[in-house]
Design an enzyme around this catalytic site. Structure first.
Site, PDB file in Angstrom:
ATOM      1  N   CYS A 131       0.851  -1.183   0.000  1.00 40.02           N
ATOM      2  CA  CYS A 131       0.000   0.000   0.000  1.00 40.02           C
ATOM      3  C   CYS A 131       0.888   1.234   0.000  1.00 40.02           C
ATOM      4  CB  CYS A 131      -0.907   0.028   1.225  1.00 40.02           C
ATOM      5  SG  CYS A 131      -1.866   1.556   1.312  1.00 40.02           S
ATOM      6  N   GLY A 218      -5.942   1.764 -12.787  1.00 39.66           N
ATOM      7  CA  GLY A 218      -6.720   1.908 -14.013  1.00 39.66           C
ATOM      8  C   GLY A 218      -5.926   1.513 -15.248  1.00 39.66           C
ATOM      9  N   THR A 268     -10.259  -1.017 -10.446  1.00 39.51           N
ATOM     10  CA  THR A 268     -10.824   0.309 -10.682  1.00 39.51           C
ATOM     11  C   THR A 268     -12.015   0.289 -11.632  1.00 39.51           C
ATOM     12  OG1 THR A 268      -8.643   1.243 -10.271  1.00 39.51           O
ATOM     13  CG2 THR A 268     -10.191   2.648 -11.432  1.00 39.51           C
TER      14      THR A 268
END
Lengths: 307, 253
Positions: A131, A218, A268
């Site tokens: 993360c 994305g 996404t």
């Protein structure tokens, strides 16, 4: 349908290879308004930590060309509430669940893994070592082969289900990090997490995210993700990979499988098309049928790089 | 009933500087409550990978028609402004938690096209309804015939003085609240205006908040605002627990 879409993910049999990318699907409750969860291979849940986390101050997101930046900071209710509410709910539906665990220290991962032992319906754990939005980014486990291996070995000892390790593309030599975590006991790999990015509002001269930087996801990152899966699969052909990064269509999912992924995670794209996971799972069957493909073994890793 | 529908465009019209786009979506029209929103796919297949949220301006259960108001300033909203009758739109909704209708004299405070969501609310309110409508200049005020017919009074402010009182909505708000015995303030507009309204009202407020939203359906946790609950602060989702929050609960800095 002639094709058998089922896949074995480190010994876990999934009905098909389409799963959800952590943080893009909650634990499925909200998405079940749009998707029949039983049509998916598994639900990979949003990352949990030992204690609840408030997450980062907004603004937390910005759209960029063919992508988006986010900095959520692992807002979550804590592993115990997650097990009691989310995992139990998925188990009641018979939907295979993969829990994603995160934290700052080896101890955090151990506490999560211990709290999840014996949870009904839990088929695997994904260790989120990557993360990009924790306060101490310098300590992201996935940036160091040694630290990634250390935390993987520790968690592997306490887990009663296969352990997948989610790595970051923001490293010089992903293959060596992958090799180290596999040597430390990882049963599989999740590739890739977001890549660190930044966007600036030119009028206010302020970053569009409160943290300055955040994770880019994305279609903008899909070629990076395909490259990562390809490189790691070539080095570690027997290690199952959950491939992800900008998958929007069935053909995108096939691209990851050709690069070497055993399963594919949809992230996404859920935000634009909340029915995407189910549509891609269905589309994959149709895609294979139209080409006489009867098993995904005929596709996995079959990118032609010679001749 | 699916929340994701293929809507048929009815048509577009202008209201001041804004575009009002109507579309046929019976499931949304019959379920929508004031303050809720729809999430529309703009330029499907293009480089925009996120939907855009729009407050519901009109929802007519009998005709099945829904409309939204917006400012066509980006490529996505310009694309939306060029949709014409008969074309289809990919719409998710209705989404979010809308206004809670309270008894007694009510004041609507709208900034720019934020007044659209309040116009939908105005018809649902039981008591006398007053409105303060503000904008940068006269052409950016959003006042339609529906609001004129429902509201007992409309006070206008503009930053440049081109209509109504020169200034901002909170300049005139205390006098309107006092004069009409307002018991609840409902507001929609830029967050900076909402903060000022919440601070200055002195009566309960319901504020329709805006924040960057990626999914609109509760899974991405991007669109949060700090909300006080049980003595501490939590991050609540504008798309799910909101967009309408009690002003007193918002822990805005």
């Amino acid at each position: 349908m002639g094709v058998d879409l089922s896949v074995s993910l480190a010994g876990v049999r999934l009905a098909n290879p389409v799963v959800t990318a952590s943080g893009c699907f909650g634990s499925g409750k909200e998405m079940s308004r749009f998707v029949d969860l039983s049509a998916l291979g598994a639900v990979v849940c949003k990352t949990v930590t030992p204690e609840p986390r408030l997450g980062i101050t907004p603004p937390r997101g910005a759209e960029t060309p063919s992508g988006m930046l986010n900095a959520i900071g692992l807002q979550n209710p804590g592993v115990d509430a997650f097990r009691e509410n989310d995992l139990a709910w998925l188990a009641s539906l018979g939907v295979p669940a993969i829990a994603s665990v995160g934290g700052h220290a080896v101890e955090d991962y151990l506490r999560c893994a211990s709290a999840l032992r014996g949870a009904p319906g839990l088929v695997a754990i994904e260790m989120n070592l990557s993360c990009p939005n924790l306060e101490d980014r310098g300590f992201m486990f996935a940036l160091s082969a040694e630290r990634a291996a250390e935390v993987t070995a520790a968690v592997r000892k306490v887990c009663d289900v296969p352990v997948f390790v989610k790595l970051s593309p923001d490293v010089t030599d992903l293959v060596s990090i992958a090799e180290n975590v596999v040597a430390a006991g990882a049963d599989g790999l999740s590739l890739i997490n977001t890549t660190l990015g930044m966007a600036i509002d030119v009028e206010s001269r302020r970053p569009k995210l409160s943290t300055g930087t955040g994770g880019l996801s994305g279609p903008a990152i899909r070629p990076i993700a395909v490259r990562c899966v390809y490189q790691v699969h070539r080095a570690l052909p027997h290690v199952p990979i959950i491939g992800m990064g900008g998958i929007r269509t069935t053909a995108d999912a096939v691209e990851f499988i050709l690069a070497g992924a055993t399963a594919v995670a949809i992230g996404t794209t859920n935000f634009f098309d909340p029915t995407a996971t189910e549509a891609i799972a269905r589309g994959l069957g149709e895609w294979c049928d139209a080409r006489g493909i009867t098993s995904l073994d005929q596709l996995r890793g079959q990118v032609k790089t010679e001749g | 009933m699916s929340l994701m529908v293929e809507a048929t465009v009815r048509g577009a019209r202008r209201l001041g500087d804004y575009i009002v786009l109507s579309f046929h979506a019976p499931s949304i029209a019959s379920a929508a409550v004031p303050g809720q929103f729809v999430n529309i796919a703009l330029e499907p297949g293009g480089a925009c990978i996120l939907r855009r949220p729009f407050s519901i301006y009109e929802a007519d259960a009998s005709s099945g028609d829904v409309s939204v108001a917006f400012d066509a300033i980006g490529s996505g909203t310009r694309w939306l402004s060029t949709r014409f009758k008969g074309q289809t739109l990919d719409v998710v909704g209705p989404l979010g938690t809308g206004f809670t209708v309270e008894p007694g004299p009510a004041l609507l405070v709208g900034g720019g096209y934020g007044t659209a969501a309040l116009t939908f609310l105005a018809r649902a309110l039981p008591g006398p309804v007053h409105a303060i409508v503000g904008a940068r200049s006269a052409s950016r005020l959003f006042i339609d015939d529906a609001l004129r017919s429902v509201a007992a009074s409309i006070t206008v402010t503009t930053d440049d003085g081109s209509a109504g009182t020169r200034g901002v909505v909170t300049d005139v708000m205390p006098a309107v609240i006092a004069e009409h015995g307002i018991q609840t303030v409902y507001a929609c507009g830029p967050n900076v205006m909402l903060k000022a309204v919440g601070t200055a009202a002195g009566v309960p407020t319901q504020l329709a908040v805006e924040e960057f939203m990626a999914c609109g359906i509760g899974v991405c946790w991007t669109c949060v605002v700090p909300v006080r609950a049980n003595g501490s602060v939590a991050h609540s989702r504008v798309c799910t627990e909101g967009p309408v929050f009690e002003g007193a609960a918002l822990a805005w800095a």
